[in-house]
Design an enzyme around this catalytic site. Structure first.
Site, short mmCIF file in Angstrom:
data_model
loop_
_atom_site.label_atom_id
_atom_site.label_comp_id
_atom_site.label_asym_id
_atom_site.label_seq_id
_atom_site.Cartn_x
_atom_site.Cartn_y
_atom_site.Cartn_z
N SER A 293 -67.75 -42.04 -39.38
CA SER A 293 -68.54 -43.24 -39.09
C SER A 293 -68.23 -43.75 -37.68
O SER A 293 -68.33 -43.00 -36.72
CB SER A 293 -68.30 -44.30 -40.17
OG SER A 293 -69.28 -45.30 -40.11
N ASP B 160 -78.34 -39.61 -43.71
CA ASP B 160 -77.11 -40.40 -43.80
C ASP B 160 -77.37 -41.72 -44.53
O ASP B 160 -78.20 -42.53 -44.12
CB ASP B 160 -76.60 -40.66 -42.38
CG ASP B 160 -75.28 -41.39 -42.35
OD1 ASP B 160 -75.25 -42.57 -42.74
OD2 ASP B 160 -74.28 -40.77 -41.95
N HIS C 238 -72.54 -40.46 -46.66
CA HIS C 238 -72.02 -40.93 -45.38
C HIS C 238 -70.52 -40.67 -45.37
O HIS C 238 -69.79 -41.23 -46.18
CB HIS C 238 -72.29 -42.42 -45.21
CG HIS C 238 -71.79 -43.00 -43.91
ND1 HIS C 238 -72.33 -42.64 -42.68
CD2 HIS C 238 -70.81 -43.90 -43.65
CE1 HIS C 238 -71.70 -43.32 -41.72
NE2 HIS C 238 -70.78 -44.08 -42.28
#
Length: 400
Positions: free
Chosen positions: A181, A277, A344
């Site tokens: 991330s 995502d 994700h």
């Protein structure tokens, strides 16, 4: 309860994080709990969290054949792009080490050979994220309560890596810089610097996971991600880490996006990302306020709930993603694993990294693909999945 590597938005963790945390806790073994180390001399170096506390990291020493191999992993957790959001953030784990505890190492950080066959015995470091700008800012500001907000992500990066070099990273024969991330974006931002710290004989490579954020319009036609990054870049004075060739032609905000960053990365890099995502679907494609009523609420929660019209919108996002990474597809020493799962971050969790429920592309799990690329066991590892829902290995068991 031990902390874990995850993502959040402006200091508030999304609901699905709680499910991931429960899964991580359930799967972790006692040997995987790694204590927090605070950076020595942080205040003197100006390398501090938002609230002025020292940053921290978790170091698990390698052994056997992995004694001189290092994996450096940057924690994710979105960004703070306003004084208000940064002020809120400093009151929690993503802005202050006062709230940090021991971390559980899973996935690519696991020391279980069955889960992590290629990297289980490496020296593994998870650097905690407490600056709110992907380890890249260098400024300070006065909070409304009179205290100082420290935007020192770049100094944190430099000081922690310098300390790790003294602890053995400098003699590494193999090294990977990774993160998920906002930590995946940080891995892109610092990839060249990390690679340059080693001699050419050292196999130093980068593995950004779920860090390829797109500059695209949301459902209302606004560039929501541009707004977030623009606020972050200017508030926290993000400049030095950005590619000079990009800055010569474009503004700083555009140069903060991965589509531009990758054009200047010279180190071998493996881009791991879903083209659907789940964080970006929720926060880039369909952020709250960008659609009427509850029309996208169910779809954002679970892609299986999306209508055919909504899937077409998500396919448009996927197509832009594929277009944006096309520039690196020609790089011979780069790797790609772009699946079509609603997920994700795939490196920090056992189930997505290497399990019977892991996404599979080209006959390989994420872990196998990364290992084959890093150790050059395959001539090329570049896999781009077909459109959702074509991949049967995108299991409902995967964290979203």
């Amino acid at each position: 309860m031990a902390a874990t590597v995850t993502t959040e938005l402006n200091g508030v963790a999304p609901a699905f994080f709680l499910l991931l945390l429960a899964a991580a806790v359930a799967s972790a073994t006692a040997a995987d709990v790694v204590e927090l180390t605070l950076l020595a001399g942080a205040q003197e170096k100006g390398a501090v969290c938002l609230d002025g506390s020292p940053p921290g990291y978790h170091l698990q020493r390698g052994f056997g054949s992995g004694e001189h191999s290092w994996l450096v992993y940057l924690e994710g957790g979105a960004w703070c792009n306003t004084m208000e959001s940064c002020s809120m953030r400093k009151r929690g784990v993503y802005g202050s080490s006062k709230f940090m505890k021991a971390a559980e190492f899973n996935g690519i950080l696991s020391n279980d050979q069955q889960v992590n066959s290629d990297f289980y015995n490496w020296n593994k470091v998870a650097i905690r994220y407490c600056d709110g700008a992907s380890f890249s800012g260098d400024a300070e500001a006065q909070d409304k309560d009179g205290s100082t907000l420290h935007f020192r992500g770049l100094r944190i990066w430099e000081a922690v890596v310098d300390e790790l070099m003294e602890k053995g990273l400098a003699t590494a024969k193999q090294a990977i810089l990774s993160g998920c991330s906002a930590g995946g974006l940080a891995a892109l931002l610092h990839c060249n610097d990390f690679h340059a710290r080693f001699s050419k004989e050292v196999s130093a490579k980068c593995l950004p996971d779920a860090g390829f954020f797109l500059d695209t319009e949301d459902l209302s036609g606004e560039r929501h991600m541009w707004s977030v990054f623009n606020g972050t870049v200017h508030l926290q004075n993000v400049s030095e880490v950005l590619p000079k060739d990009c800055l010569a032609k474009k503004d700083r905000t555009e140069c903060f996006f991965p589509a531009e960053l990758v054009k200047s990365i010279t180190a071998p890099t493996f881009i791991l990302n879903s083209a659907y995502d789940s964080w970006q679907v929720r926060n880039v494609v369909a952020p709250d306020g960008s659609f009427p009523g509850q029309s996208w609420s169910s779809c954002k929660t679970d892609i299986r709930n999306c209508s055919s019209a909504q899937i077409q919108v998500l396919n448009g996002f996927r197509n832009k993603f594929v277009d944006d990474i096309e520039v690196v597809n020609v790089n011979k020493d780069w790797g790609l694993f772009i699946d079509s799962c609603f997920i994700h971050c795939q490196t920090p969790y056992n189930i997505s990294w290497s399990s019977q429920a892991s996404p599979v592309l080209g006959g390989k799990t994420v872990a196998k693909a990364v290992g084959d690329w890093y150790f050059e066991r395959s001539s090329e590892v570049k896999e781009i999945d077909c459109e959702y829902p074509c991949n049967p290995t995108c299991s409902s068991q995967l964290p979203t």
